[in-house]
Design an enzyme around this catalytic site. Structure first.
Site, PDB file in Angstrom:
ATOM      1  N   ARG A  64       0.836  -1.193   0.000  1.00  0.00           N
ATOM      2  CA  ARG A  64       0.000   0.000   0.000  1.00  0.00           C
ATOM      3  C   ARG A  64       0.869   1.240   0.000  1.00  0.00           C
ATOM      4  O   ARG A  64       1.651   1.449   0.931  1.00  0.00           O
ATOM      5  CB  ARG A  64      -0.939  -0.016   1.218  1.00  0.00           C
ATOM      6  N   THR A 106      -0.877   7.551  -1.238  1.00  0.00           N
ATOM      7  CA  THR A 106      -2.141   7.423  -1.975  1.00  0.00           C
ATOM      8  C   THR A 106      -3.042   6.322  -1.427  1.00  0.00           C
ATOM      9  O   THR A 106      -4.229   6.280  -1.743  1.00  0.00           O
ATOM     10  CB  THR A 106      -1.868   7.104  -3.448  1.00  0.00           C
ATOM     11  N   ASP A 163      -1.144  -2.827  12.357  1.00  0.00           N
ATOM     12  CA  ASP A 163      -0.704  -3.376  11.073  1.00  0.00           C
ATOM     13  C   ASP A 163      -0.378  -4.851  11.254  1.00  0.00           C
ATOM     14  O   ASP A 163       0.577  -5.210  11.949  1.00  0.00           O
ATOM     15  CB  ASP A 163       0.529  -2.613  10.578  1.00  0.00           C
ATOM     16  N   ASP A 165       3.249  -5.922  10.189  1.00  0.00           N
ATOM     17  CA  ASP A 165       4.277  -5.487  11.130  1.00  0.00           C
ATOM     18  C   ASP A 165       4.233  -6.306  12.413  1.00  0.00           C
ATOM     19  O   ASP A 165       5.277  -6.709  12.952  1.00  0.00           O
ATOM     20  CB  ASP A 165       4.094  -4.007  11.460  1.00  0.00           C
TER      21      ASP A 165
END
Length: 209
Positions: free
Chosen positions: A104, A108, A200, A203
């Site tokens: 990702r 954006t 996340d 992560d």
């Protein structure tokens, strides 16, 4: 919600709560993701077709059901989707695995592809796309777009958490692809993270946070 299956099994909900805890270690998070992946696999494969075959038991011959048709394809979206694969392969060890590398863009929030590798006959198989977080849904939409380009017609999506915005975006692009998830959370924040969520997943799984 049409085509959204929320898995409310007590073990799934218990393990999800453990994963949400900020103090959960990388090892613990990874192990729980593996376990939840196995439990979600039971649900997403619940309606697989069966065909009777003749077998020999220690006592006699009989007709007994086995899964019919071509073997499944698990298609994890890299990185975090890998956390589901081992648990699912424990249940379906003959499944094929496709790898879809997407990240990702932090500015954006759009999905950028960097790798794609699938079995040559993937279009003839049921493909189960694996992505723990259905947040903006940009990665999931891009992955299904890519699989459809390869001719895939029977697709399902498995995620650990989904946001309403992600579901709307995904089904806006692919309304016929059903979703299985452990929970639908409140919303996305300004950074595109699910709230309350669990952070996340990639992560936390790989210790890169």
């Amino acid at each position: 919600m049409r085509e959204v299956h929320v898995v409310r099994h007590p073990l799934v909900q218990h393990k999800l709560t453990l994963m949400r805890q900020a103090e959960r270690t990388t090892k613990g998070f990874r192990q729980l993701l593996n376990e939840v992946g196995m439990l979600l696999c039971y649900e997403v494969t619940r309606d697989l077709p069966l065909a009777d075959v003749e077998i020999e038991t220690p006592i006699t011959t009989m007709q007994s059901p086995m899964v019919a048709g071509k073997k499944l394809v698990f298609a994890p979206i890299l990185r975090a989707g890998l956390g589901f694969v081992d648990g699912m392969l424990d249940l379906v060890p003959s499944a094929r695995v496709a790898h879809i590398g997407l990240y990702r863009d932090p500015k954006t929030l759009q999905a950028v592809e960097y790798y794609f590798k699938a079995p040559p006959d993937v279009a003839e198989r049921l493909v189960i796309v694996l992505d723990p977080m259905l947040a903006t849904a940009n990665s999931a939409v891009a992955a299904v777009d890519r699989l459809k380009e390869r001719g895939c017609k029977e697709l399902r999506l498995v995620c650990l958490l989904a946001a309403p915005e992600g579901i709307e975006r995904f089904h806006g692009a692919h309304p016929e692809v059903p979703i299985w998830t452990a929970a639908v959370d409140s919303h996305l924040n300004e950074h595109g993270y699910i709230v309350p969520g669990l952070g996340d997943a990639g992560d936390r799984m790989f210790g890169t946070r």
